[in-house]
Scaffold this motif. Structure first.
Motif, PDB file in Angstrom:
ATOM      1  N   ARG A 114      13.189  12.655  -0.553  1.00 33.24           N
ATOM      2  CA  ARG A 114      12.146  12.116  -0.600  1.00 33.24           C
ATOM      3  C   ARG A 114      10.543  13.613  -0.335  1.00 33.24           C
ATOM      4  O   ARG A 114       9.861  12.893  -0.358  1.00 33.24           O
ATOM      5  CB  ARG A 114      11.905  10.887   0.305  1.00 33.24           C
ATOM      6  N   SER A 129       7.713  12.230   1.400  1.00 31.58           N
ATOM      7  CA  SER A 129       6.379  11.184   0.058  1.00 31.58           C
ATOM      8  C   SER A 129       7.159  10.040   0.420  1.00 31.58           C
ATOM      9  O   SER A 129       8.439   9.504   1.462  1.00 31.58           O
ATOM     10  CB  SER A 129       7.137  11.120  -1.400  1.00 31.58           C
ATOM     11  N   SER A 137       8.720   7.733  -1.210  1.00 30.30           N
ATOM     12  CA  SER A 137       9.600   7.101  -2.002  1.00 30.30           C
ATOM     13  C   SER A 137      10.124   8.836  -3.211  1.00 30.30           C
ATOM     14  O   SER A 137       8.947   8.875  -2.996  1.00 30.30           O
ATOM     15  CB  SER A 137       9.588   5.981  -2.815  1.00 30.30           C
ATOM     16  N   THR A 194       9.175   8.994  -6.196  1.00 32.99           N
ATOM     17  CA  THR A 194       7.610   8.730  -5.796  1.00 32.99           C
ATOM     18  C   THR A 194       7.599  10.648  -6.431  1.00 32.99           C
ATOM     19  O   THR A 194       5.996  11.462  -7.238  1.00 32.99           O
ATOM     20  CB  THR A 194       6.641   8.693  -4.949  1.00 32.99           C
ATOM     21  N   ILE A 195       8.147  11.678  -5.188  1.00 34.73           N
ATOM     22  CA  ILE A 195       8.609  12.360  -5.156  1.00 34.73           C
ATOM     23  C   ILE A 195       8.452  12.708  -6.449  1.00 34.73           C
ATOM     24  O   ILE A 195       8.345  14.380  -7.528  1.00 34.73           O
ATOM     25  CB  ILE A 195       8.872  13.370  -4.213  1.00 34.73           C
ATOM     26  N   PHE A 212       5.998  13.542  -8.740  1.00 33.03           N
ATOM     27  CA  PHE A 212       5.080  14.246  -8.465  1.00 33.03           C
ATOM     28  C   PHE A 212       5.393  14.929  -9.148  1.00 33.03           C
ATOM     29  O   PHE A 212       4.847  16.159 -10.007  1.00 33.03           O
ATOM     30  CB  PHE A 212       4.567  15.213  -7.119  1.00 33.03           C
ATOM     31  N   SER A 265      15.303  14.912  -5.400  1.00 33.87           N
ATOM     32  CA  SER A 265      14.662  13.618  -6.037  1.00 33.87           C
ATOM     33  C   SER A 265      16.048  12.635  -6.590  1.00 33.87           C
ATOM     34  O   SER A 265      15.463  11.009  -5.955  1.00 33.87           O
ATOM     35  CB  SER A 265      13.623  13.005  -6.823  1.00 33.87           C
ATOM     36  N   SER A 311       4.845   2.753  -6.762  1.00 36.73           N
ATOM     37  CA  SER A 311       3.998   3.550  -6.158  1.00 36.73           C
ATOM     38  C   SER A 311       2.683   3.327  -6.591  1.00 36.73           C
ATOM     39  O   SER A 311       1.508   4.207  -5.222  1.00 36.73           O
ATOM     40  CB  SER A 311       4.335   4.582  -7.223  1.00 36.73           C
ATOM     41  N   TYR A 362       0.683   2.609  -2.580  1.00 30.48           N
ATOM     42  CA  TYR A 362       0.918   3.484  -1.360  1.00 30.48           C
ATOM     43  C   TYR A 362      -0.464   4.193  -1.967  1.00 30.48           C
ATOM     44  O   TYR A 362      -1.045   3.995  -3.215  1.00 30.48           O
ATOM     45  CB  TYR A 362       1.512   4.266  -1.215  1.00 30.48           C
ATOM     46  N   PRO A 396      -0.843   7.870  -4.170  1.00 27.02           N
ATOM     47  CA  PRO A 396      -0.154   7.547  -5.299  1.00 27.02           C
ATOM     48  C   PRO A 396      -0.990   7.222  -5.930  1.00 27.02           C
ATOM     49  O   PRO A 396      -1.904   7.701  -7.405  1.00 27.02           O
ATOM     50  CB  PRO A 396       1.807   7.416  -5.629  1.00 27.02           C
TER      51      PRO A 396
END
Length: 292
Positions: free
Chosen positions: A10, A13, A15, A18-19, A22, A58, A265, A268, A271
């Motif tokens: 991660r 990030s 989680s 989420t990474i 990205f 990830s 996401s 947060y 994000p």
């Protein structure tokens, strides 16, 4: 780990998902840049390799499928737009490539499962989480309605099947076993970031570490209720229709929607702000041509 299962990375990030999202966006915007400028230099190659490695570590398989699908669809849309005679991709080929990639990612074991099993797995997990006869108000509503052949029962059955393929049956089942709204809370929610009521009202069997529902869609159902959430989805669809010829906007918007549907996401700040910025920029891309 000790079971020879790859542990998702991660970075910094909140989680691993989420990474992964990205790095998927990095690859998509590199694709847009390369196609628009028709130029591939050393820096872009480094970007592709580094973003690809980040996505691999990830272990976000949904993003891998989405990036692959967007690449194929983007090329097809551009070819159709410029009316090139020899089309390397046809609609049928795109369909089978996307479906094939999805099935490969979902796993061969899931392909053979019946729709009846998939559509009932979520409600089964929710009922299994209950303590004795203590049921949440929403779970009671689900059990009563799923006995009848209504639009709601068909919709939730499809939702359950999608949840199983996304490996969300247990997490979402736990959410519905705890979700205990009044009628007004069902319509208009119980307030932003209000998880305390969700976890404090209904006692369920002991779970692992599944606290958040792992779905921005379910989080916003809890926060704002059905009516504001429906209006938000309607506005999103209207925005897609108005920008239907803005291929980059449509593809990235669908990419983000699918990911936030299965990920929390939007709970947060970073994000949420980043995705809002991306949507605003792409929505005005004709006035911001240098963005990618």
């Amino acid at each position: 780990d000790e079971y020879s299962v790859k542990i998702a990375w991660r970075g910094i990030s909140p989680s691993a998902e989420t990474i992964g999202e990205f790095y998927g966006l990095c690859l998509i915007f590199l694709l847009f840049n390369i196609v628009k400028n028709q130029k591939l230099n050393f820096l872009k190659i480094v970007g592709i390799l580094s973003s690809g490695l980040g996505l691999y570590f990830s272990d976000n398989r949904t993003v891998i499928v989405l990036v692959f699908s967007i690449t194929v669809i983007y090329f097809y849309l551009l070819i159709s737009k410029f009316q090139i005679n020899k089309k390397p991709f046809g609609p049928i080929a795109i369909f089978f490539l996307v479906i094939g990639a999805f099935l490969l990612t979902a796993g061969s074991n899931n392909i053979t499962l019946s729709y009846k099993f998939l559509s009932g797995e979520l409600i089964s997990k929710a009922n299994a989480s209950q303590l004795d006869t203590i049921y949440s108000s929403y779970l009671i509503l689900l059990n009563e309605n799923l006995q009848n052949s209504t639009f709601y029962s068909y919709f939730f059955s499809f939702f359950s099947a999608v949840g199983y393929l996304l490996n969300r049956s247990e997490i979402w089942g736990i959410f519905f076993s705890r979700y205990n709204p009044t009628f007004m809370e069902l319509l208009f929610g119980s307030g932003p970031l209000n998880f305390g009521q969700l976890y404090g009202e209904i006692a369920i069997n002991q779970t692992e570490t599944f606290l958040l529902p792992h779905s921005s869609f379910l989080s916003y159902l809890l926060f704002f209720g059905i009516i504001p959430l429906t209006l938000l989805i309607f506005y999103f669809l209207l925005l897609l229709y108005k920008n239907r010829r803005n291929y980059e906007f449509v593809l990235v918007s669908v990419y983000l929607f699918i990911n936030i549907f299965k990920n929390d996401s939007l709970n947060y700040f970073v994000p949420f702000s980043f995705y809002a910025f991306i949507i605003l920029i792409l929505n005005n891309k004709f006035r911001s041509r240098k963005f990618y």
